[in-house]
Design a protein around this motif. Structure first.
Motif, PDB file in Angstrom:
ATOM      1  N   GLY A   1     -45.747  65.899 -16.791  1.00 43.19           N
ATOM      2  CA  GLY A   1     -45.133  64.828 -16.000  1.00 43.19           C
ATOM      3  C   GLY A   1     -44.290  63.853 -16.803  1.00 43.19           C
ATOM      4  O   GLY A   1     -43.850  62.822 -16.280  1.00 43.19           O
TER       5      GLY A   1
ATOM      6  N   LYS B   1     -39.687  66.096 -14.849  1.00 46.46           N
ATOM      7  CA  LYS B   1     -39.994  67.531 -14.809  1.00 46.46           C
ATOM      8  C   LYS B   1     -39.560  68.265 -16.085  1.00 46.46           C
ATOM      9  O   LYS B   1     -39.916  69.424 -16.293  1.00 46.46           O
ATOM     10  N   SER B   2     -38.763  67.618 -16.935  1.00 45.63           N
ATOM     11  CA  SER B   2     -38.225  68.347 -18.098  1.00 45.63           C
ATOM     12  C   SER B   2     -39.195  68.386 -19.280  1.00 45.63           C
ATOM     13  O   SER B   2     -39.039  69.201 -20.186  1.00 45.63           O
TER      14      SER B   2
ATOM     15  N   ASN C   1     -35.648  63.354 -16.792  1.00 45.76           N
ATOM     16  CA  ASN C   1     -36.397  63.612 -15.566  1.00 45.76           C
ATOM     17  C   ASN C   1     -37.849  63.982 -15.890  1.00 45.76           C
ATOM     18  O   ASN C   1     -38.099  64.711 -16.849  1.00 45.76           O
TER      19      ASN C   1
END
Lengths: 296, 430
Positions: free
Chosen positions: B337, B332-333, B330
């Protein structure tokens, strides 16, 4: 009385026979059964379908499956023959050296020789792959000092298998030396004394006393060396991956590739059956030859 | 409420929560990869980050050499105690899916992947329209060359055509110095087949067309002939080309030590080159695969990797595995970005395949080494993902190695390769 004796013998043998049946005979029979089936190793045995001798036709056929199998069988035979041819005379030679009581450092030599057998194959493979390294490898540097150009060792199909044989000989010779020493201790010293009195020199003592009386030990060593060599796997998996051009692709490694990596369980089992039969034939032939010599 | 009643309620509540707590703490995921210890450490660090929000899931990473990865997946994946997550090469997927060793992705994951990854990459992670894995890396082949050796040989630019390529290989060869013009690879299936396939597609040919082998084409004949010419002229030395189980070995050593002028390799070996060359890595440049006489423009071969989930793992483990993978991939990880997975991949010089990751790593992907790979990605052709693909690849490897060592002629190699491929793909399709 005899019936009671038989019953108690049966009861006492039952645990061992059951264990042998479950862990040795059953897997062997299963492998033979699977060799006649079309079966993926990832599916249950129930999904296997009978295809007669198709797997055997395939492994001896003209396609890549047949070519690879026959190549692996030939490589295994060459590897085994070379290993036995080198290990047995060397083990007897080292055994004689170590067994001589008047040779200084005999015990140290025995320890050094046997220590190679105790080194794990992963370490042996790592060290030898570096020793054999082309160009900058220590073996090539030593050959360079002698005026010999760099050798490809593991990088050439002509020398890769032989290089793996040397690695095997280096590791195994200590173990077989111990066996040879055990054989030498069984020969009565009086025979050598009588031979000396009759004027036999060292070579004649070896030719007419040592060698004939070590026949049983050598037979045992040969059988064990053959079985060990046929089962070669680690150096191939760790160093050469069967290459180059399949020159080190031995049967155990090839069966793993076919049976597990490609999940072709039927084909892999047929190959394993052929390996087992070849081993049985060779060992039986060896025993038959030894028995004939005994009768002579 | 009396103290006694409060105590009783607390006890009942504790007992009621106990099974849930016990279940929650028992979810262990086992992640199998072939990455190096340094990269495994990065994955472990990402797993720790994931554990902050998911303390009930623990991720254990285990690495095996590339040569043992498929065997480990096949031998241990059949049981619930095997690896829960495995990083796999797309060529292996059709057979792993056929043998029900890998689980289809849940709908939510499949929808996310279909929307966030390029269609070609999604297709390589799917079998029969069903998505089985979350794609992560994409690898593409290009020509790597040593600028210092080019300068010494008086070559001004990277070869654009096969004629220029032959000429450059000849000029770069110096037998007395133990230097070869073009480095081939052997003893490693992908290392042998992918560079050959890259030259083939750059000559307008294909390995497999409509599910059938296409090695009997004129373009393939010219590619086999190119190999034979390079070997016979001494511009390629097979003894300098061997690889080991870790996909390192003499072929890599010879390139990093400046004894190989050119080689066709994938982007992922950037980290190996940097480790082996230090400052001299600046001498290495990337160029498109030279165009063959029957080709129209430079093409090369690409392939992808993905993470799959063991279909035989327990339901709780499978659920946790997909959740972890969804988080790992993802945006967000990771940093700025990017996904945590793409940060790990970029540490090795591997191109991430998620569109947002490519955008997030735009600066690093613009480096001299990687930009050459990014530029050829659009015209790269995916390595054919067909049942029997691994066996086909290994069989072609044997034939090409026989050609490298002069055991067969180009003509015989082509005939053998086509016959073997036909028999393998027909059998696998049954």
């Amino acid at each position: 009385m005899i019936e009671r004796y038989r019953a108690s013998a049966g009861i006492m043998l039952a645990p061992a026979v059951t264990l042998i049946g479950i862990f040795i005979l059953l897997p062997m029979l299963l492998t033979v059964w699977l060799s006649f089936q079309d079966w993926s190793t990832q599916t249950p045995f129930a999904s296997a379908s009978f295809i007669g001798l198709d797997n055997f036709r395939e492994i001896f056929g003209p396609t890549s499956i047949g070519r690879d199998f026959k190549g692996a069988l030939a490589n295994t035979a060459i590897y085994t023959a070379l290993s036995v041819i080198l290990i047995l005379p060397l083990s007897v030679a080292f055994g004689l050296m170590v067994y001589q009581h008047d040779v200084a450092g005999g015990t140290a030599l025995r320890t050094v020789l046997f220590s190679t057998y105790m080194v794990p194959m992963i370490a042996v493979a790592l060290v030898w792959s570096k020793l054999y390294a082309p160009g900058e490898g220590p073996l090539n540097q030593m050959l360079g000092l002698l005026g010999i150009g760099p050798q490809p060792f593991l990088s050439s199909p002509r020398s890769a298998l032989i290089s793996i044989v040397f690695l095997n000989v280096w590791q195994q010779v200590g173990y077989f030396t111990v066996l040879a020493i055990a054989g030498l201790t069984q020969i009565p010293g009086s025979l050598y004394e009588a031979a000396k009195l009759d004027g036999a020199n060292r070579f004649e003592q070896f030719r007419f006393i040592t060698l004939p009386l070590m026949r049983r030990t050598l037979l045992f060593s040969a059988v064990i060396a053959i079985i060990n060599a046929v089962q070669v796997f680690e150096p191939v998996a760790l160093i050469t991956q069967g290459g180059p051009v399949g020159s080190t692709n031995v049967l155990t490694y090839h069966i793993r590739r076919v049976g597990i990596e490609r999940a072709q369980g039927g084909l892999g089992s047929a190959m394993a059956v052929m390996l087992m039969l070849s081993l049985i034939v060779v060992v039986c032939a060896l025993f038959a030859l030894a028995n004939r010599k005994d009768r002579e | 409420m009396s103290f006694a009643w409060t105590s009783k309620l607390a006890l009942v509540a504790s007992l009621a929560l106990l099974p849930a707590t016990g279940w929650a703490q028992s979810v262990n995921i086992y992640y199998l990869t072939h990455w190096s210890p340094e990269t495994v450490a990065l994955l472990e660090a990402a797993a720790k980050d994931y554990a902050k929000a998911n303390p009930d899931v623990s991720v254990t990473v285990r690495a095996v050499p590339f040569g043992d990865l498929l065997t480990t997946l096949r031998s241990q994946g059949g049981g619930s105690d095997g690896p829960t997550i495995g990083g796999i090469y797309d060529l292996w997927l059709p057979e792993l899916a056929r043998d029900k060793l890998v689980a289809p992705a849940p709908d939510t994951v499949a929808e996310e992947v279909k929307g966030a990854w390029p269609a070609g990459v999604v297709s390589a992670a799917s079998v029969g329209g069903k998505l089985y894995g979350i794609p992560n890396e994409i690898d593409v082949y290009a020509l790597n060359y040593n600028k210092a050796l080019f300068k010494q040989a008086g070559i001004a630019a990277a070869p654009k055509t096969w004629d220029e390529f032959r000429e450059a290989a000849k000029k770069l060869t110096n037998k007395d110095a133990g230097q070869q013009g073009f480095g081939m690879i052997n003893s490693w299936a992908a290392g042998v087949v992918h560079p050959f396939a890259s030259l083939l597609v750059s000559n307008g040919g294909e390995l497999v067309k409509d599910g059938k082998p296409a090695l009997d084409s004129k373009q393939a004949a010219e590619t086999f002939q190119l190999y034979e010419d390079l070997i016979k002229s001494g511009a390629s030395v097979p003894a300098m080309a061997t690889a080991d189980a870790n996909t390192t070995g003499p072929f890599l050593d010879n390139f990093v030590s400046g004894k190989t002028g050119m080689i066709i390799m994938a982007n992922w070996w950037e980290s190996a080159l940097k480790a082996g060359m230090g400052d001299k890595f600046a001498d290495i440049a990337t160029a498109p695969i030279p165009i063959g006489p029957s080709g129209d423009k430079p093409h090369s071969i690409s392939y992808s990797w993905m993470t799959v989930v063991n279909a035989n793992a327990g339901q709780a483990e499978q659920k946790a595995a997909w959740d972890f993978l969804a988080w790992l991939n993802n945006p967000k990880s990771g940093k700025n970005g990017a996904s945590a997975m793409s940060d790990i991949l970029m540490s090795m010089g591997i191109l991430p395949s998620r569109s947002s990751d490519i955008e997030a790593h735009k600066d690093k992907l613009g480096s001299e080494f990687l930009s050459g790979y990014v530029s050829v990605l659009a015209d790269a052709k995916p390595f054919p993902v067909v049942p029997g693909g691994q066996e086909f690849s290994e069989s072609l490897q044997q034939t090409l190695e026989a050609l490298q060592y002069g055991q067969v002629s180009a003509k015989d190699a082509q005939a053998t390769a086509q016959a073997d491929a036909t028999s393998i793909l027909e059998r696998a399709a049954k």
